[in-house]
Design a protein around this motif. Structure first.
Motif, PDB file in Angstrom:
ATOM      1  N   LEU A  68       0.821  -1.206   0.000  1.00 31.38           N
ATOM      2  CA  LEU A  68       0.000   0.000   0.000  1.00 31.38           C
ATOM      3  C   LEU A  68       0.853   1.254   0.000  1.00 31.38           C
ATOM      4  CD1 LEU A  68      -2.487  -1.123   2.782  1.00 31.38           C
ATOM      5  CD2 LEU A  68      -2.866  -1.198   0.319  1.00 31.38           C
ATOM      6  N   THR A  69       0.361   2.282  -0.676  1.00 25.60           N
ATOM      7  CA  THR A  69       0.963   3.606  -0.667  1.00 25.60           C
ATOM      8  C   THR A  69      -0.086   4.587  -0.170  1.00 25.60           C
ATOM      9  OG1 THR A  69       2.333   3.038  -2.571  1.00 25.60           O
ATOM     10  CG2 THR A  69       2.085   5.365  -2.074  1.00 25.60           C
ATOM     11  N   PHE A  70       0.259   5.360   0.852  1.00 29.74           N
ATOM     12  CA  PHE A  70      -0.660   6.329   1.439  1.00 29.74           C
ATOM     13  C   PHE A  70      -0.206   7.746   1.105  1.00 29.74           C
ATOM     14  CE2 PHE A  70      -1.576   2.619   3.874  1.00 29.74           C
ATOM     15  CZ  PHE A  70      -2.864   2.762   4.354  1.00 29.74           C
ATOM     16  N   ALA A  71      -1.169   8.629   0.851  1.00 28.19           N
ATOM     17  CA  ALA A  71      -0.919  10.061   0.663  1.00 28.19           C
ATOM     18  C   ALA A  71      -2.068  10.790   1.335  1.00 28.19           C
ATOM     19  CB  ALA A  71      -0.853  10.417  -0.814  1.00 28.19           C
ATOM     20  N   VAL A  72      -1.748  11.503   2.419  1.00 27.60           N
ATOM     21  CA  VAL A  72      -2.779  12.189   3.183  1.00 27.60           C
ATOM     22  C   VAL A  72      -2.367  13.626   3.462  1.00 27.60           C
ATOM     23  CG1 VAL A  72      -3.586  10.049   4.263  1.00 27.60           C
ATOM     24  CG2 VAL A  72      -1.888  11.467   5.436  1.00 27.60           C
ATOM     25  N   THR A  73      -3.363  14.442   3.764  1.00 28.59           N
ATOM     26  CA  THR A  73      -3.138  15.832   4.161  1.00 28.59           C
ATOM     27  C   THR A  73      -3.556  15.967   5.614  1.00 28.59           C
ATOM     28  OG1 THR A  73      -3.559  16.599   1.915  1.00 28.59           O
ATOM     29  CG2 THR A  73      -3.726  18.231   3.668  1.00 28.59           C
ATOM     30  N   ILE A  74      -2.687  16.556   6.414  1.00 28.03           N
ATOM     31  CA  ILE A  74      -2.942  16.757   7.838  1.00 28.03           C
ATOM     32  C   ILE A  74      -3.513  18.158   8.045  1.00 28.03           C
ATOM     33  CG2 ILE A  74      -1.888  16.833  10.129  1.00 28.03           C
ATOM     34  CD1 ILE A  74      -1.154  14.192   9.091  1.00 28.03           C
ATOM     35  N   ASP A  75      -4.598  18.231   8.822  1.00 28.33           N
ATOM     36  CA  ASP A  75      -5.186  19.519   9.186  1.00 28.33           C
ATOM     37  C   ASP A  75      -5.460  19.471  10.682  1.00 28.33           C
ATOM     38  OD1 ASP A  75      -6.418  21.961   9.351  1.00 28.33           O
ATOM     39  OD2 ASP A  75      -8.209  21.378   8.240  1.00 28.33           O
ATOM     40  N   GLY A  76      -4.496  19.928  11.470  1.00 32.39           N
ATOM     41  CA  GLY A  76      -4.637  19.864  12.925  1.00 32.39           C
ATOM     42  C   GLY A  76      -4.597  18.432  13.403  1.00 32.39           C
TER      43      GLY A  76
END
Length: 107
Positions: A68-76
């Motif tokens: 698996l490859t994950f790509a996420v954006t963190i907001d707080g």
């Protein structure tokens, strides 16, 4: 932006929703991590934080063997993004940072 700590993830896959706990920490100045789901614990690789965009790779064997490859954006204390397994469609990922009290609970 700090991502260190434990995160409760929910991954919407074609075979149903998978819950996981992902932990990030710094080791010798490098961001590393571990994922806990479906009764297995797997190390994360290629963990990269670029401002508020976090990416990593991991291998799983449950419910099936996948890279698996994950790509996420963190907001707080929340994150949103996708997980991709080869040619399979991307799966939506959401997550929330665990409080310090929750972080000590079992996976």
């Amino acid at each position: 932006m700090s991502v260190e700590g434990s995160w409760d993830l929910s991954i919407s896959t074609p075979i149903g929703r998978i819950k996981a706990v992902t932990e990030f920490r710094r080791k010798d100045g490098v961001l590393v991590g571990t994922a806990h789901a479906a009764g297995e614990e797997v190390p994360l690789s290629d963990v990269v934080l670029d401002v508020n965009r976090l990416t990593w790779r991991q291998a799983t064997t449950k419910p099936m063997r996948l890279n698996l490859t994950f790509a996420v954006t963190i907001d707080g204390d929340t994150l949103t993004g996708v997980s991709k397994a080869g040619r399979l469609p991307a799966s939506k990922v959401t997550g929330e940072r665990r409080s310090l009290r929750q972080a000590g609970t079992a996976h």
